[in-house]
Scaffold this active site. Structure first.
Site, PDB file in Angstrom:
ATOM      1  N   ASP A   1      52.975  37.648  67.746  1.00 24.91           N
ATOM      2  CA  ASP A   1      52.358  37.610  68.827  1.00 24.91           C
ATOM      3  C   ASP A   1      52.821  36.395  69.727  1.00 24.91           C
ATOM      4  O   ASP A   1      53.170  36.478  70.892  1.00 24.91           O
ATOM      5  CB  ASP A   1      50.824  37.646  68.590  1.00 24.91           C
ATOM      6  CG  ASP A   1      50.186  38.933  69.087  1.00 24.91           C
ATOM      7  OD1 ASP A   1      51.075  39.697  69.853  1.00 24.91           O
ATOM      8  OD2 ASP A   1      49.345  39.146  68.413  1.00 24.91           O
TER       9      ASP A   1
ATOM     10  N   GLU B   1      48.675  38.334  76.985  1.00 23.76           N
ATOM     11  CA  GLU B   1      47.445  38.602  76.029  1.00 23.76           C
ATOM     12  C   GLU B   1      46.903  37.291  75.602  1.00 23.76           C
ATOM     13  O   GLU B   1      45.737  36.983  75.108  1.00 23.76           O
ATOM     14  CB  GLU B   1      47.697  39.705  74.991  1.00 23.76           C
ATOM     15  CG  GLU B   1      46.476  40.232  74.128  1.00 23.76           C
ATOM     16  CD  GLU B   1      46.379  41.299  73.424  1.00 23.76           C
ATOM     17  OE1 GLU B   1      47.704  41.804  72.958  1.00 23.76           O
ATOM     18  OE2 GLU B   1      45.667  41.710  72.730  1.00 23.76           O
TER      19      GLU B   1
ATOM     20  N   ASP C   1      52.191  42.531  76.685  1.00 20.69           N
ATOM     21  CA  ASP C   1      51.681  42.628  75.638  1.00 20.69           C
ATOM     22  C   ASP C   1      52.606  42.313  74.584  1.00 20.69           C
ATOM     23  O   ASP C   1      53.685  43.213  74.336  1.00 20.69           O
ATOM     24  CB  ASP C   1      50.864  43.988  75.379  1.00 20.69           C
ATOM     25  CG  ASP C   1      50.086  44.124  74.163  1.00 20.69           C
ATOM     26  OD1 ASP C   1      50.102  43.145  73.444  1.00 20.69           O
ATOM     27  OD2 ASP C   1      48.987  45.097  74.178  1.00 20.69           O
TER      28      ASP C   1
ATOM     29  N   ILE D   1      52.723  42.043  71.109  1.00 21.85           N
ATOM     30  CA  ILE D   1      52.797  43.229  69.966  1.00 21.85           C
ATOM     31  C   ILE D   1      51.653  44.117  70.533  1.00 21.85           C
ATOM     32  O   ILE D   1      50.490  43.561  70.148  1.00 21.85           O
ATOM     33  CB  ILE D   1      52.698  42.592  68.795  1.00 21.85           C
ATOM     34  CG1 ILE D   1      53.701  41.534  68.338  1.00 21.85           C
ATOM     35  CG2 ILE D   1      52.450  43.781  67.815  1.00 21.85           C
ATOM     36  CD1 ILE D   1      53.637  41.410  66.812  1.00 21.85           C
TER      37      ILE D   1
ATOM     38  N   HIS E   1      39.622  53.192  68.743  1.00 22.89           N
ATOM     39  CA  HIS E   1      40.304  53.029  70.227  1.00 22.89           C
ATOM     40  C   HIS E   1      40.352  54.017  70.954  1.00 22.89           C
ATOM     41  O   HIS E   1      40.266  53.974  72.187  1.00 22.89           O
ATOM     42  CB  HIS E   1      41.648  52.376  69.955  1.00 22.89           C
ATOM     43  CG  HIS E   1      41.798  51.249  69.000  1.00 22.89           C
ATOM     44  ND1 HIS E   1      43.233  50.834  68.737  1.00 22.89           N
ATOM     45  CD2 HIS E   1      41.028  50.240  68.754  1.00 22.89           C
ATOM     46  CE1 HIS E   1      43.158  49.739  68.350  1.00 22.89           C
ATOM     47  NE2 HIS E   1      41.768  49.314  68.089  1.00 22.89           N
TER      48      HIS E   1
ATOM     49  N   SER F   1      50.023  52.176  69.563  1.00 20.61           N
ATOM     50  CA  SER F   1      50.753  51.412  70.741  1.00 20.61           C
ATOM     51  C   SER F   1      51.175  52.303  71.977  1.00 20.61           C
ATOM     52  O   SER F   1      50.983  53.655  71.823  1.00 20.61           O
ATOM     53  CB  SER F   1      51.814  50.758  70.103  1.00 20.61           C
ATOM     54  OG  SER F   1      53.203  51.656  70.236  1.00 20.61           O
TER      55      SER F   1
ATOM     56  N   LYS G   1      52.932  55.735  72.663  1.00 21.90           N
ATOM     57  CA  LYS G   1      52.215  57.193  72.729  1.00 21.90           C
ATOM     58  C   LYS G   1      52.912  57.595  74.336  1.00 21.90           C
ATOM     59  O   LYS G   1      53.109  58.614  74.549  1.00 21.90           O
ATOM     60  CB  LYS G   1      50.962  56.882  72.829  1.00 21.90           C
ATOM     61  CG  LYS G   1      50.248  56.992  71.425  1.00 21.90           C
ATOM     62  CD  LYS G   1      49.009  57.406  71.261  1.00 21.90           C
ATOM     63  CE  LYS G   1      48.151  55.907  71.733  1.00 21.90           C
ATOM     64  NZ  LYS G   1      48.473  54.919  70.937  1.00 21.90           N
TER      65      LYS G   1
ATOM     66  N   ARG H   1      43.297  59.187  75.581  1.00 17.94           N
ATOM     67  CA  ARG H   1      42.603  57.990  75.187  1.00 17.94           C
ATOM     68  C   ARG H   1      41.345  58.034  75.794  1.00 17.94           C
ATOM     69  O   ARG H   1      40.733  57.691  76.808  1.00 17.94           O
ATOM     70  CB  ARG H   1      43.256  56.767  75.794  1.00 17.94           C
ATOM     71  CG  ARG H   1      42.944  55.383  75.118  1.00 17.94           C
ATOM     72  CD  ARG H   1      43.664  54.280  75.663  1.00 17.94           C
ATOM     73  NE  ARG H   1      43.245  52.845  74.752  1.00 17.94           N
ATOM     74  CZ  ARG H   1      44.127  52.435  73.791  1.00 17.94           C
ATOM     75  NH1 ARG H   1      45.222  53.624  73.477  1.00 17.94           N
ATOM     76  NH2 ARG H   1      43.702  51.623  73.402  1.00 17.94           N
TER      77      ARG H   1
HETATM   78  N1  LIG Z   1      37.341  49.639  71.389  1.00 21.29           N
HETATM   79  C1  LIG Z   1      38.577  49.803  72.027  1.00 21.29           C
HETATM   80  N2  LIG Z   1      38.825  51.007  72.843  1.00 21.29           N
HETATM   81  C2  LIG Z   1      40.163  51.095  73.197  1.00 21.29           C
HETATM   82  N3  LIG Z   1      41.112  50.238  73.077  1.00 21.29           N
HETATM   83  C3  LIG Z   1      40.874  49.135  72.387  1.00 21.29           C
HETATM   84  C4  LIG Z   1      39.577  49.023  71.668  1.00 21.29           C
HETATM   85  N4  LIG Z   1      39.511  47.760  71.092  1.00 21.29           N
HETATM   86  C5  LIG Z   1      41.008  47.348  71.204  1.00 21.29           C
HETATM   87  N5  LIG Z   1      41.773  48.269  71.889  1.00 21.29           N
HETATM   88  C6  LIG Z   1      43.258  47.948  72.502  1.00 21.29           C
HETATM   89  O1  LIG Z   1      43.797  48.979  71.473  1.00 21.29           O
HETATM   90  C7  LIG Z   1      45.488  48.485  71.698  1.00 21.29           C
HETATM   91  C8  LIG Z   1      45.909  49.528  70.821  1.00 21.29           C
HETATM   92  O2  LIG Z   1      46.022  50.772  71.221  1.00 21.29           O
HETATM   93  P1  LIG Z   1      46.637  52.017  70.157  1.00 21.29           P
HETATM   94  O3  LIG Z   1      45.304  52.413  69.327  1.00 21.29           O
HETATM   95  O4  LIG Z   1      46.987  53.042  71.168  1.00 21.29           O
HETATM   96  O5  LIG Z   1      47.429  51.378  69.266  1.00 21.29           O
HETATM   97  C9  LIG Z   1      45.126  47.041  71.195  1.00 21.29           C
HETATM   98  O6  LIG Z   1      46.338  46.474  71.556  1.00 21.29           O
HETATM   99  P2  LIG Z   1      46.803  45.352  70.454  1.00 21.29           P
HETATM  100  O7  LIG Z   1      47.177  46.228  69.243  1.00 21.29           O
HETATM  101  O8  LIG Z   1      47.767  44.877  71.323  1.00 21.29           O
HETATM  102  O9  LIG Z   1      45.543  44.465  70.184  1.00 21.29           O
HETATM  103  C10 LIG Z   1      43.555  46.654  71.979  1.00 21.29           C
HETATM  104  O10 LIG Z   1      44.120  46.020  72.974  1.00 21.29           O
HETATM  105 MG   LIG Z   2      47.784  46.031  72.891  1.00 19.07          MG
END
Ligand SMILES: Nc1ncnc2c1ncn2[C@@H]1O[C@H](COP(=O)(O)O)[C@@H](OP(=O)(O)O)[C@H]1O
Ligand SMILES: [Mg+2]
Length: 339
Positions: free
Chosen positions: A48, A71, A127, A129, A222, A246, A249, A263
């Site tokens: 990162d 980030e 971002d 990663i 998420h 990520s 999608k 989402r």
């Molecule tokens: N409670 C939550 N609801 C939605 N997104 C969240 C979350 N907690 C963390 N995330 C975000 O979801 C991202 C990953 O998304 P996905 O689930 O689509 O892979 C994370 O990015 P990072 O991996 O850069 O931290 C983070 O920013």
């Molecule tokens: Mg992210």
């Protein structure tokens, strides 16, 4: 005359390619059975910071006046406590950049990401990663960079080192870079390819939501998997969801691997971050798709570092947008998120 944002597009591609190499090198060197079983997050931490330093150094070289909403910040690399981690990051960065950078330069590059964002002028959002959990599992993750001008996403690049170039051959030819500039369409190219060959991406032409497929987060924390199952049922969708970490999608919907990305808020207190959605947003729009929040309102990237005026994200091929939003609204109704 060069195309609109041609220099920015080229620099963003260079930055994302180099940062993607940093991430892949870290994965090969540091993600082992042991880190996985101990749930050790250090590889993702090193990658990162390294990726953010590399991208910000390249942006500074080309566009010294442009601020960045990134980030990470360098707090954890400072002082005695951060020394060992900092040394690893500096070594990693110097294997990826053309001109060697000192420790101070690396720290300063990382901290170029502290901008507050907003509705006027230009800023980048990064971002380094996205999909950290996918990165550690050796699955999907992405390096995501976007340029926001007067609150609107105008350029986006998503580097996906583990995404197949062609989903019908999922084990071959991995590594995709997706790029879009306002008004110029969305394209994919091979990550780290020699040359600039690109293919235009188009969202699917599926017109009846019943025939659609959707993608969602792997992590149920998420995005609510229960709500997506209810929405799919309402729409008559029978295909299994594609679960992927990520902003890959967004790329999947932009090139028709899936027709919908859901989402769905799990907690009412979580606010989405602009770096998690900006690059994907323009890639979907330029591929002919449509993105909104769960109410059908466009995402507002002018509110600062977060999408504080929106809840959740719905991306579609455009054609099924109205039907999907209606089903989302019916499902979420006035129930508290996550209930
Ligand atoms: N409670 C939550 N609801 C939605 N997104 C969240 C979350 N907690 C963390 N995330 C975000 O979801 C991202 C990953 O998304 P996905 O689930 O689509 O892979 C994370 O990015 P990072 O991996 O850069 O931290 C983070 O920013
Ligand atoms: Mg992210």
């Amino acid at each position: 005359m060069p195309a609109y944002l041609a220099a920015e597009r080229a620099a963003a591609i260079e930055a994302v390619e180099r940062a993607s190499r940093v991430c892949t090198a870290v994965f090969q060197r540091l993600v082992t059975e042991e880190t996985l079983t101990k749930r050790d997050k250090s590889p993702v931490t090193v990658a990162d910071f390294g990726a953010q330093a590399v991208v910000n150094a390249i942006l500074e070289k080309h566009f010294p006046d442009d601020p960045v909403v990134g980030e990470e910040d360098s707090k954890d690399l400072q002082g005695e406590a951060g020394r060992a981690l900092c040394e690893k990051v500096v070594d990693l960065v110097n294997a990826a950049v053309e001109r060697p950078m000192s420790t101070d330069e690396v720290l300063r590059a990382i901290d170029r990401g502290q901008y507050a964002g907003g509705s006027t002028g230009r800023h980048w959002t990064l971002d380094p990663i996205d999909g950290t959990k996918g990165f550690l599992r050796g699955e999907q993750f992405a390096v995501c960079l976007a340029l926001i001008i007067d609150g609107k996403v105008s350029l986006g690049v998503v580097g996906c080192p583990n995404l197949p170039f062609d989903m019908s051959r999922p084990t071959e030819d991995r590594g995709v870079l997706a790029v879009a500039v306002e008004g110029q369409g969305a394209f994919q190219r091979r990550l780290h390819a020699d040359g600039d060959a690109e293919e235009r991406m188009h969202a699917s032409s599926v017109a009846n939501a019943r025939d659609a497929s959707f993608c969602e987060s792997v992590e149920a924390g998420h995005s609510s998997h229960g709500d997506s199952a209810r929405i799919a049922e309402l729409l008559g969708i029978t295909k299994q969801s594609l679960r992927m970490d990520s902003q890959c999608k967004y790329v999947a919907v932009a090139r028709g691997d899936a027709d919908i990305y859901l989402r769905l808020p799990v907690s009412s207190s979580y606010t989405e971050k602009i770096w998690d959605h900006a690059a994907g947003n323009i890639i979907i729009r330029e591929a002919g798709g449509r993105v909104s929040d769960v109410s059908g309102e466009p995402l507002d990237f002018s509110a600062g570092r977060t999408l504080s005026r929106n809840k959740g994200v719905i991306a579609t091929n455009g054609r099924v947008f109205d039907a999907v939003i209606a089903a989302v609204q019916r499902t979420l109704g006035d129930k508290a998120p996550g209930a």
